[in-house]
Design a protein around this motif. Structure first.
Motif, PDB file in Angstrom:
ATOM      1  N   GLY A  42      -3.371 -16.524 -15.304  1.00 63.80           N
ATOM      2  CA  GLY A  42      -1.973 -16.412 -14.890  1.00 63.80           C
ATOM      3  C   GLY A  42      -1.954 -15.864 -13.470  1.00 63.80           C
ATOM      4  O   GLY A  42      -2.779 -15.010 -13.131  1.00 63.80           O
ATOM      5  N   LEU A  43      -1.060 -16.372 -12.640  1.00 62.78           N
ATOM      6  CA  LEU A  43      -1.049 -15.926 -11.241  1.00 62.78           C
ATOM      7  C   LEU A  43       0.249 -15.209 -10.893  1.00 62.78           C
ATOM      8  O   LEU A  43       1.322 -15.582 -11.361  1.00 62.78           O
ATOM      9  N   GLU A  44       0.110 -14.173 -10.075  1.00 65.15           N
ATOM     10  CA  GLU A  44       1.276 -13.481  -9.529  1.00 65.15           C
ATOM     11  C   GLU A  44       1.251 -13.681  -8.031  1.00 65.15           C
ATOM     12  O   GLU A  44       0.303 -13.270  -7.373  1.00 65.15           O
ATOM     13  N   VAL A  45       2.279 -14.327  -7.521  1.00 66.64           N
ATOM     14  CA  VAL A  45       2.331 -14.566  -6.082  1.00 66.64           C
ATOM     15  C   VAL A  45       3.424 -13.694  -5.472  1.00 66.64           C
ATOM     16  O   VAL A  45       4.542 -13.632  -5.991  1.00 66.64           O
ATOM     17  N   HIS A  46       3.066 -12.992  -4.417  1.00 62.18           N
ATOM     18  CA  HIS A  46       4.060 -12.239  -3.648  1.00 62.18           C
ATOM     19  C   HIS A  46       4.312 -12.972  -2.362  1.00 62.18           C
ATOM     20  O   HIS A  46       3.373 -13.314  -1.638  1.00 62.18           O
ATOM     21  N   LEU A  47       5.591 -13.197  -2.097  1.00 61.73           N
ATOM     22  CA  LEU A  47       5.956 -14.005  -0.959  1.00 61.73           C
ATOM     23  C   LEU A  47       6.893 -13.216  -0.066  1.00 61.73           C
ATOM     24  O   LEU A  47       7.913 -12.711  -0.526  1.00 61.73           O
ATOM     25  N   GLN A  48       6.540 -13.096   1.215  1.00 64.09           N
ATOM     26  CA  GLN A  48       7.455 -12.449   2.162  1.00 64.09           C
ATOM     27  C   GLN A  48       8.500 -13.456   2.581  1.00 64.09           C
ATOM     28  O   GLN A  48       8.163 -14.551   3.019  1.00 64.09           O
ATOM     29  N   PRO A 103      11.673  -8.109   2.653  1.00 67.25           N
ATOM     30  CA  PRO A 103      11.978  -8.685   1.344  1.00 67.25           C
ATOM     31  C   PRO A 103      10.824  -9.519   0.779  1.00 67.25           C
ATOM     32  O   PRO A 103      10.247 -10.337   1.489  1.00 67.25           O
ATOM     33  N   LEU A 104      10.510  -9.284  -0.481  1.00 66.74           N
ATOM     34  CA  LEU A 104       9.464 -10.036  -1.164  1.00 66.74           C
ATOM     35  C   LEU A 104      10.053 -10.736  -2.370  1.00 66.74           C
ATOM     36  O   LEU A 104      11.034 -10.273  -2.956  1.00 66.74           O
ATOM     37  N   LEU A 105       9.407 -11.840  -2.739  1.00 66.59           N
ATOM     38  CA  LEU A 105       9.664 -12.455  -4.029  1.00 66.59           C
ATOM     39  C   LEU A 105       8.384 -12.349  -4.821  1.00 66.59           C
ATOM     40  O   LEU A 105       7.307 -12.556  -4.282  1.00 66.59           O
ATOM     41  N   GLU A 106       8.496 -12.021  -6.094  1.00 66.66           N
ATOM     42  CA  GLU A 106       7.309 -12.097  -6.940  1.00 66.66           C
ATOM     43  C   GLU A 106       7.481 -13.275  -7.882  1.00 66.66           C
ATOM     44  O   GLU A 106       8.472 -13.371  -8.607  1.00 66.66           O
ATOM     45  N   ILE A 107       6.533 -14.179  -7.830  1.00 70.53           N
ATOM     46  CA  ILE A 107       6.574 -15.381  -8.671  1.00 70.53           C
ATOM     47  C   ILE A 107       5.458 -15.260  -9.702  1.00 70.53           C
ATOM     48  O   ILE A 107       4.284 -15.256  -9.359  1.00 70.53           O
ATOM     49  N   VAL A 108       5.848 -15.100 -10.968  1.00 67.52           N
ATOM     50  CA  VAL A 108       4.869 -14.851 -12.023  1.00 67.52           C
ATOM     51  C   VAL A 108       4.710 -16.101 -12.877  1.00 67.52           C
ATOM     52  O   VAL A 108       5.687 -16.613 -13.423  1.00 67.52           O
ATOM     53  N   SER A 109       3.492 -16.589 -12.983  1.00 65.71           N
ATOM     54  CA  SER A 109       3.275 -17.790 -13.797  1.00 65.71           C
ATOM     55  C   SER A 109       2.954 -17.399 -15.233  1.00 65.71           C
ATOM     56  O   SER A 109       2.523 -16.277 -15.514  1.00 65.71           O
TER      57      SER A 109
END
Lengths: 477, 95
Positions: free
Chosen positions: A8-14, A147-153
């Motif tokens: 499972g991947l957690e992506v942090h996006l600025q 600001p970040l987004l966390e995208i959790v798969s």
């Protein structure tokens, strides 16, 4: 025993907004340390955070692009922990009412279409930057509050290659949305991976490790590949996997367990009393949805349908939004109904020029009309393919129009049969042996004779016309 | 709800507070009383009450994405216990 890998991947996006998430400090990563900070992002007492409208819009765009359900009620929570890069001693994040849930991403991995679930996409803020010296650590708070987004798969990814393909697809979509730089080396996209093994056929998840510190997509793939081998060896020798965080060491190509083990983290999430709730109206979501750009998958399908491209060609062209737009304008400008010649030029000579110069297709800044003119010259057989490639290189270097370069270098092909006949007669006279073998049925001999004509014309004869003329003369047809 | 010394110690650690033994006893009693007082809420019937995470009847407070002036590094660092150049300086962090 055979094991199945579960990732499972957690992506942090600025998000690339002009200002930070909760204050009006301009985001500019080039500026000197601690010059982009204010009482709010420094966490000074008595300040009040107010969320950035543009960041919320961008986040909704991303959530919609990943087919997530936007939650009607969403709020910010405080995630409490002590670390010097976090001036408030809590990070503003989202806990039980995230912006969105239940999305998915379709990827093509090793030729197969696969759907990876997205558990949630939520809003949070970045921490500062630490620089470790010999006796102290230095803190720069410029990044604090970006600001970040966390995208959790979901744990739907079953191999390191799939993880890699998930990340490239995700990045591709984000780039189309134009809401983040997505540059892993600069840290605007970060990825942590959870990985565990389970006996094939088993439904239960095994004990996982969390991998951090990868700074490229390849690094993620390599770290996961290492971890699959490490965990397999442990399990096969009857040992247990310990649930831990491991850091990827790209230099040595290994993952190493983090030294600090504080036991289970206890973040004591609670609603941030400084920030009121958000009620996201369906109307607003609809409005944002209708403003979304065409995403790579749709663009690819349309390219195949409208311009008759192969899936392979279309896939290359939609790799970047700007390149795809450049390509489409070229395709539209080209007068012929069959677009194949333009496609071949785009993903052939143009793409290789771009790769050689480490630029994107549109980064070459080739004038679209000039490119179409060049393809036209080739299609009308006025210049050879080989010359055309040289013209293209010069067009990029000098910005001169194609026609001017062709004229300057005297590259026009000779298609005029009266001019060619003279050379052909010479070649027939001087190559009796090959002429005879052609007449005896050895078709290869014709190629040789065409070659001779090309040579004597200094490469300017049109090989197709030469072939036709030669054949006619030798067979009397 | 009973609260024991271990819990108080744990919470103190999370908050990075050092407690002397007599403080630990005192806080243990006080926290016990506070939680007991709060616990009265659980006797209320809230079936018809909507969950709330905020007491103010306002929502969607947002600001435009327009930059404003930040502090100068000197101002930002004015209250720092320790600085090195324009950085805040803290005890060395390992990892």
């Amino acid at each position: 025993m055979r094991y199945q890998t579960v990732i499972g991947l957690e992506v942090h996006l600025q998000l690339s907004t002009k200002t930070k998430a909760f204050c009006s400090c301009a985001i500019d990563f080039g500026r000197p340390p601690n010059s982009g900070v204010c009482p709010v992002c420094l966490g000074l007492p008595g300040t009040l955070p107010v969320y950035n409208k543009e960041a919320l819009n961008s986040a909704i765009k991303v959530a919609l692009a990943f087919s997530c359900q936007i939650q009607e009620h969403t709020k910010f929570d405080r995630k409490n922990y002590f670390y010097p890069d976090l001036p408030k001693n809590y990070q503003i994040s989202q806990f039980d009412l995230p912006l969105s849930r239940n999305g998915h991403l379709e990827i093509i991995s090793e030729g197969e279409l696969k759907r990876i679930g997205i558990t949630r996409i939520h809003l949070e803020e970045d921490a500062g930057k630490l620089i470790h010296g010999s006796n102290s650590s230095l803190v720069d708070f410029n990044r604090t509050g970006v600001p970040l987004l966390e995208i959790v798969s979901e744990p739907d990814i079953f191999s390191p290659q799939e993880a890699f393909d998930y990340l490239t697809t995700l990045k591709n979509i984000i780039e189309y949305l134009d809401v983040s730089d997505c540059d892993m080396e600069k840290g605007s996209l970060r990825c942590d991976a959870n990985i565990s093994l389970r006996p094939e056929g088993s439904k239960e998840l095994g004990v996982k490790t969390e991998l951090k510190n990868m700074n490229s997509f390849k690094g993620v793939k390599d770290a996961l590949t290492f971890e699959v081998i490490r965990q397999t060896e442990l399990l096969e020798s009857g040992q247990a996997i310990s649930q831990e965080t491991r850091l990827w060491d790209a230099g040595k190509g290994v993952t190493v367990a983090m030294r600090s083990k504080e036991g289970a983290k206890d973040y004591r999430y609670f609603p941030d009393p400084d920030l009121t709730v958000f009620v996201i109206e369906q109307e607003a979501v609809k409005r944002i949805k209708s403003g979304l750009p065409e995403l790579p998958k749709e663009k690819m399908r349309r390219f195949i349908k409208e311009y008759g491209l192969s899936e392979y060609d279309a896939k290359i062209l939609v790799n970047s939004r700007r390149d795809a737009e450049f390509a489409e304008e070229c395709l539209r400008m080209y007068p012929g109904k069959d677009k194949k010649p333009v496609v071949n030029w785009l993903i052939g000579p143009l793409l290789s020029e771009a790769n050689n110069r480490k630029l994107s297709l549109c980064g070459l800044k080739v004038d679209k009309q000039e490119l179409i003119n060049l393809v036209g010259f080739v299609e009308k057989q006025e210049i050879s393919n080989l010359s055309a490639k040289l013209v293209l290189t010069q067009m990029i270097d000098t910005r001169k129009p194609a026609e001017e370069i062709i004229k300057e270098n005297n590259m026009l092909q000779i298609s005029d049969s009266t001019k060619l006949e003279a050379i052909i007669l010479e070649v027939i006279r001087d190559n009796e042996k090959s002429v005879n073998s052609f007449k005896e049925g050895k078709t290869n001999a014709l190629m040789f004779l065409v070659g001779q004509v090309m040579k004597r014309s200094a490469g300017k004869a049109n090989p197709k016309v030469v072939g036709d003329l030669l054949k006619r003369r030798l067979t009397g047809a | 709800m009973a609260i024991d010394k271990e819990t108080v110690k744990y919470v103190a650690h999370l908050a990075r507070i050092e407690l002397r033994p007599e403080e630990l006893d005192k806080l243990c009693r006080q926290l016990h009383d506070i939680l007991g007082f709060i616990d009265q809420l659980s006797s209320l019937d809230v079936k018809e009450v909507k969950p709330a995470s905020h007491i103010l009847p306002i929502c969607n407070v947002l600001r435009e994405d327009e930059p404003r002036k930040s502090l100068s590094p000197d101002k930002a660092l004015k209250n720092a216990p320790s600085r090195e150049g324009d950085f805040f300086s803290v005890p060395k962090i390992i990892e």
